[in-house]
Scaffold this motif. Structure first.
Motif, mmCIF file in Angstrom:
data_model
loop_
_atom_site.group_PDB
_atom_site.id
_atom_site.type_symbol
_atom_site.label_atom_id
_atom_site.label_comp_id
_atom_site.label_asym_id
_atom_site.label_seq_id
_atom_site.Cartn_x
_atom_site.Cartn_y
_atom_site.Cartn_z
ATOM 1 N N LYS A 1 -7.101 -1.824 9.290
ATOM 2 C CA LYS A 1 -6.783 -2.432 8.002
ATOM 3 C C LYS A 1 -6.886 -3.954 8.047
ATOM 4 C CE LYS A 1 -3.747 1.395 6.736
ATOM 5 N NZ LYS A 1 -2.363 1.812 6.414
ATOM 6 N N MET B 1 -8.197 1.436 0.456
ATOM 7 C CA MET B 1 -8.333 -0.020 0.544
ATOM 8 C C MET B 1 -9.799 -0.415 0.611
ATOM 9 S SD MET B 1 -6.975 -2.568 3.555
ATOM 10 C CE MET B 1 -5.246 -2.388 3.147
ATOM 11 N N ASN C 1 0.830 -1.200 0.000
ATOM 12 C CA ASN C 1 0.000 0.000 0.000
ATOM 13 C C ASN C 1 0.869 1.257 0.000
ATOM 14 O OD1 ASN C 1 0.905 0.283 2.638
ATOM 15 N ND2 ASN C 1 -1.005 -0.433 3.561
ATOM 16 N N VAL D 1 -0.200 -5.923 1.388
ATOM 17 C CA VAL D 1 -1.656 -6.068 1.316
ATOM 18 C C VAL D 1 -1.963 -7.464 0.784
ATOM 19 C CG1 VAL D 1 -3.782 -5.223 0.272
ATOM 20 C CG2 VAL D 1 -2.012 -3.605 0.968
#
Length: 424
Positions: A204, A262, A69, A75
């Motif tokens: 996240k 995201m 990211n 990710v």
């Protein structure tokens, strides 16, 4: 779970004391191009990070690293299957049968040692007599250990499988082509997320309470059909995506441009789930520590005047999952709830999902959950609010509804319902 870089010192201290009950990892985040397969298979984490149980134990066979990211964090892409036939989930009966089979396996082995017999006896005593069966003469916990056998693993596999991250290397784009085809159907949610994050970036990852709230949405589909919904602290967006399969419009909100990007990517990955019902998920910035919506046209996830008006005119559901881990942020969320519900045209129902995370503290010399206690106190204050403008009715929701996603629905998970009504 929201990302907020202004997390209080109280929050960081609580995490270092183990309040979260998360898997603490060491994580190095430098990913070099010329990494050998052996190094990838033994991925370690060297900085102070937290890792969600959802990613540690997950029904997927593997996690796929797809990119870095904007801040250099790996990710990963995971697939979460919706089990419309809930009979596919392992029942308590099946688990008990597996344990019984395991004990039979022990008894049938000629090399069964006396220690194994004692351990099995203690296990049966624990099932019948409770925790006291594992305390020694001094009152200390007596941990029963015995060698794991193949039958042990079979019983555990009925509940969940361990997974390990796999990094896709250049030239191996088709390494998991079959899995991609399998997951291109209408009952799979694809989510990009990080595997282990610094303390301030826990939003996240995917957390268990988000699955609990998603289960409830799927179980009560008719309740949410064609609604306008606001999610606070949407994180990766998985709950908003599930809600988007039945609702008319969902505003999925959080803070942090990288997290919101995201989340927006996850919405795009799952548009095929929302198309049949023509649902829409809009990713927006909403900072609980600010009194106003972000309307700066230069900001990538700002609100237009039309969107704010649409929210106030049509929103009848507000939801949040696993956002109660810091007292300051809990206070900010409840203040935001009051401001928004006070400005809505219609009565509103709020759903709050959370996980109680227990911690033994030297200060109390006992197992406590201070973040949960603060949440309950604040919830009680909201219900007892007497300002002659708003009335809030609070009630817990029994967790006896069907489970559509594979995760551990542990007893520490809770779901609360708040009905917000204007008095004037």
């Amino acid at each position: 779970m929201p990302v907020n870089r202004r997390v209080s010192n109280h929050f960081v201290t609580a995490l270092h004391r183990g309040l979260f009950g998360y898997c603490r990892c060491s994580c190095h985040q430098h990913i070099m191009v010329d990494i050998t397969e052996k190094e990838m298979d033994n991925c370690t984490f060297k900085s102070d990070t937290v890792l969600s149980d959802v990613h540690l134990h997950c029904p997927n066979k593997r996690h796929l690293m797809v990119r870095l990211n904007a801040v250099g964090q790996p990710v990963f892409l995971s697939y979460f299957k919706i089990l419309w036939n809930t009979e596919d989930l392992p029942s308590e009966k099946h688990v008990r049968e597996a344990v019984t089979e395991r004990e039979h396996h022990y008894r049938s082995e000629d090399e069964l040692c006396e220690q194994d017999r004692d351990n099995l006896k203690k296990e049966r005593e624990l099932n019948s007599e409770g925790v006291e069966a594992l305390l020694d003469d001094d009152g200390d916990l007596d941990v029963v250990r015995r060698p794991q056998r193949a039958s042990d693993l079979e019983a555990e596999d009925l509940l969940r499988d361990k997974v390990y991250p796999v990094i896709l290397m250049k030239g191996k784009d088709n390494a998991f082509e079959d899995e991609e085809q399998e997951c291109a159907c209408s009952d799979v949610v694809k989510i990009e997320h990080t595997m282990a994050t610094p303390l301030e970036d826990v939003g996240k990852q995917v957390w268990r309470a988000a699955f609990l709230l998603a289960d409830y949405i799927l179980f009560k589909r008719d309740t949410f059909r064609c609604c306008s919904v606001l999610e606070l602290g949407g994180g990766t967006g998985i709950t908003s995506i599930i809600m988007g399969t039945v609702a008319k419009r969902v505003y999925c909100t959080d803070v942090g441009e990288d997290l919101l990007a995201m989340c927006e990517q996850n919405v795009a990955l799952n548009k095929h789930l929302m198309e049949p019902g023509r649902g829409e998920v809009k990713v927006k910035e909403l900072d609980w520590l600010k009194d106003e919506f972000c309307t700066d046209p230069e900001a990538p996830y700002s609100w237009s005047k039309e969107e704010i008006a649409d929210l106030h005119d049509h929103c009848t559901v507000i939801m949040a999952a696993d956002v109660f881990y810091d007292d300051d942020l809990t206070d900010a969320l409840f203040r935001m709830l009051y401001r928004i519900t006070h400005n809505l045209r219609h009565s509103c129902t709020v759903y709050l999902a959370l996980e109680k995370r227990l911690n033994f503290t030297l200060r109390h010399m006992d197992v406590t959950c201070e973040a949960y206690s603060h949440f309950r106190n604040t919830l009680n204050d909201l219900e007892n609010l007497q300002d002659r403008k708003m009335k809030y009715t609070v009630e817990p929701i029994k967790l006896d509804f069907c489970q559509f996603l594979v995760y551990e629905r542990i007893e520490q998970l809770e779901l609360w319902k708040i009905i917000a009504e204007q008095l004037t």
